[in-house]
Design an enzyme around this catalytic site. Structure first.
Site, PDB file in Angstrom:
ATOM      1  NE  ARG A   1       5.309   1.311   0.271  1.00 20.42           N
ATOM      2  CZ  ARG A   1       4.613   0.403   0.931  1.00 20.42           C
ATOM      3  NH1 ARG A   1       4.949   0.114   2.168  1.00 20.42           N
ATOM      4  NH2 ARG A   1       3.608  -0.232   0.386  1.00 20.42           N
TER       5      ARG A   1
ATOM      6  CE  LYS B   1      -5.426  -4.494   3.370  1.00 18.71           C
ATOM      7  NZ  LYS B   1      -4.595  -3.343   3.035  1.00 18.71           N
TER       8      LYS B   1
ATOM      9  CB  SER C   1       2.742  -2.864   8.257  1.00 14.03           C
ATOM     10  OG  SER C   1       2.521  -1.489   8.349  1.00 14.03           O
TER      11      SER C   1
ATOM     12  CG  HIS D   1       2.721   4.173   8.079  1.00 14.92           C
ATOM     13  ND1 HIS D   1       2.839   2.968   8.745  1.00 14.92           N
ATOM     14  CD2 HIS D   1       2.156   3.877   6.872  1.00 14.92           C
ATOM     15  CE1 HIS D   1       2.359   2.000   7.984  1.00 14.92           C
ATOM     16  NE2 HIS D   1       1.960   2.509   6.839  1.00 14.92           N
TER      17      HIS D   1
HETATM   18  O1  PNS Z   1      -2.677   0.611   4.777  1.00 13.78           O
HETATM   19  P1  PNS Z   1      -3.599  -0.066   3.793  1.00 13.78           P
HETATM   20  O2  PNS Z   1      -4.044  -1.425   4.325  1.00 13.78           O
HETATM   21  O3  PNS Z   1      -3.035  -0.148   2.396  1.00 13.78           O
HETATM   22  O4  PNS Z   1      -4.895   0.862   3.715  1.00 13.78           O
HETATM   23  C1  PNS Z   1      -5.981   0.487   2.918  1.00 13.78           C
HETATM   24  C2  PNS Z   1      -7.221   1.316   3.274  1.00 13.78           C
HETATM   25  C3  PNS Z   1      -7.562   1.166   4.744  1.00 13.78           C
HETATM   26  C4  PNS Z   1      -6.962   2.768   2.968  1.00 13.78           C
HETATM   27  C5  PNS Z   1      -8.380   0.771   2.398  1.00 13.78           C
HETATM   28  O5  PNS Z   1      -8.486  -0.603   2.567  1.00 13.78           O
HETATM   29  C6  PNS Z   1      -9.711   1.414   2.737  1.00 13.78           C
HETATM   30  O6  PNS Z   1      -9.969   2.527   2.327  1.00 13.78           O
HETATM   31  N1  PNS Z   1     -10.571   0.692   3.502  1.00 13.78           N
HETATM   32  C7  PNS Z   1     -11.886   1.147   3.872  1.00 13.78           C
HETATM   33  C8  PNS Z   1     -12.978   0.520   2.979  1.00 13.78           C
HETATM   34  C9  PNS Z   1     -13.116   1.308   1.704  1.00 13.78           C
HETATM   35  O7  PNS Z   1     -13.600   2.427   1.718  1.00 13.78           O
HETATM   36  N2  PNS Z   1     -12.618   0.751   0.581  1.00 13.78           N
HETATM   37  C10 PNS Z   1     -12.544   1.449  -0.694  1.00 13.78           C
HETATM   38  C11 PNS Z   1     -13.794   1.311  -1.531  1.00 13.78           C
HETATM   39  S1  PNS Z   1     -14.241  -0.327  -1.902  1.00 13.78           S
END
Ligand code: PNS
Length: 176
Positions: free
Chosen positions: A90, A41, A128, A17
């Site tokens: 990735r 999560k 992670s 990250h």
């Molecule tokens: O590191 P991650 O867990 O892959 O990140 C995912 C993240 C936080 C970017 C994604 O889950 C997110 O955008 N969450 C906020 C809720 C949202 O806006 N979801 C997308 C539309 S449903």
């Protein structure tokens, strides 16, 4: 100066990250690292802990700010007056999920663009989830996470890790 948002759960933040943040800062004038609550999560670390870890791991990175958020990412992007999201890719396996998320976010906010950056190839295997698994089993975290996270994981699991029977499950093994 373009302001970009780098969202994620960061449970915990890894050197992959951080590598992506450095790359984003070379392209964009300002970067807001947005730490999502992501209750679905079942994160190992609380939102406050994750925000503090990212802040500690990015001390000295100029033009970078760390915020926590719940709710929709597009609402945060609007509140931050940004128009670009940074996501890391990735491997091909990341693509389908990230493509879906990018198109959903574009539907929710047509002015929003998602820019995909590749981390250094030395981090392509890193996420992670594997870091947490390694920590529970007492593995060497050197070169994978910032010192602040290594310390937090050791405090959580002890130097030898905290292996648990398979049927108890481990820390969240969902995709990250
Ligand atoms: O590191 P991650 O867990 O892959 O990140 C995912 C993240 C936080 C970017 C994604 O889950 C997110 O955008 N969450 C906020 C809720 C949202 O806006 N979801 C997308 C539309 S449903």
């Amino acid at each position: 100066m373009r302001r970009a948002i780098y969202p994620g759960t960061f449970d915990p933040v890894t050197l992959g990250h951080i590598d992506l943040m450095e790359r984003a800062l070379r392209i964009f004038g300002e970067l807001v690292v947005a730490v999502s609550a992501s209750p679905g999560k079942r994160p190992l670390f609380s939102l406050e802990e994750r925000v503090a870890q990212v802040r500690a791991a990015t001390v000295g990175m100029r033009q970078l700010e760390v915020v926590g958020f719940g709710g929709l990412l597009v609402d945060l992007v609007r509140a931050q007056r940004a128009h670009v999201l940074i996501k890391g890719l990735r491997a091909l396996s990341d693509f389908e999920y990230e493509f879906q998320m990018a198109l959903m976010n574009r539907k929710l906010d047509p002015d929003l663009e998602t820019a995909f950056l590749m981390p250094s190839e030395k981090y392509t295997y890193l996420n992670s989830t594997v870091v947490k698994e390694l920590a529970t089993l007492g593995g060497d975290l050197g070169g994978l996470v910032p010192p602040v996270v290594e310390e937090a994981l050791r405090q959580r699991f002890g130097p030898q890790g905290a292996p648990r029977p398979a049927d108890e499950g481990g820390p969240g093994l969902s995709r990250d």
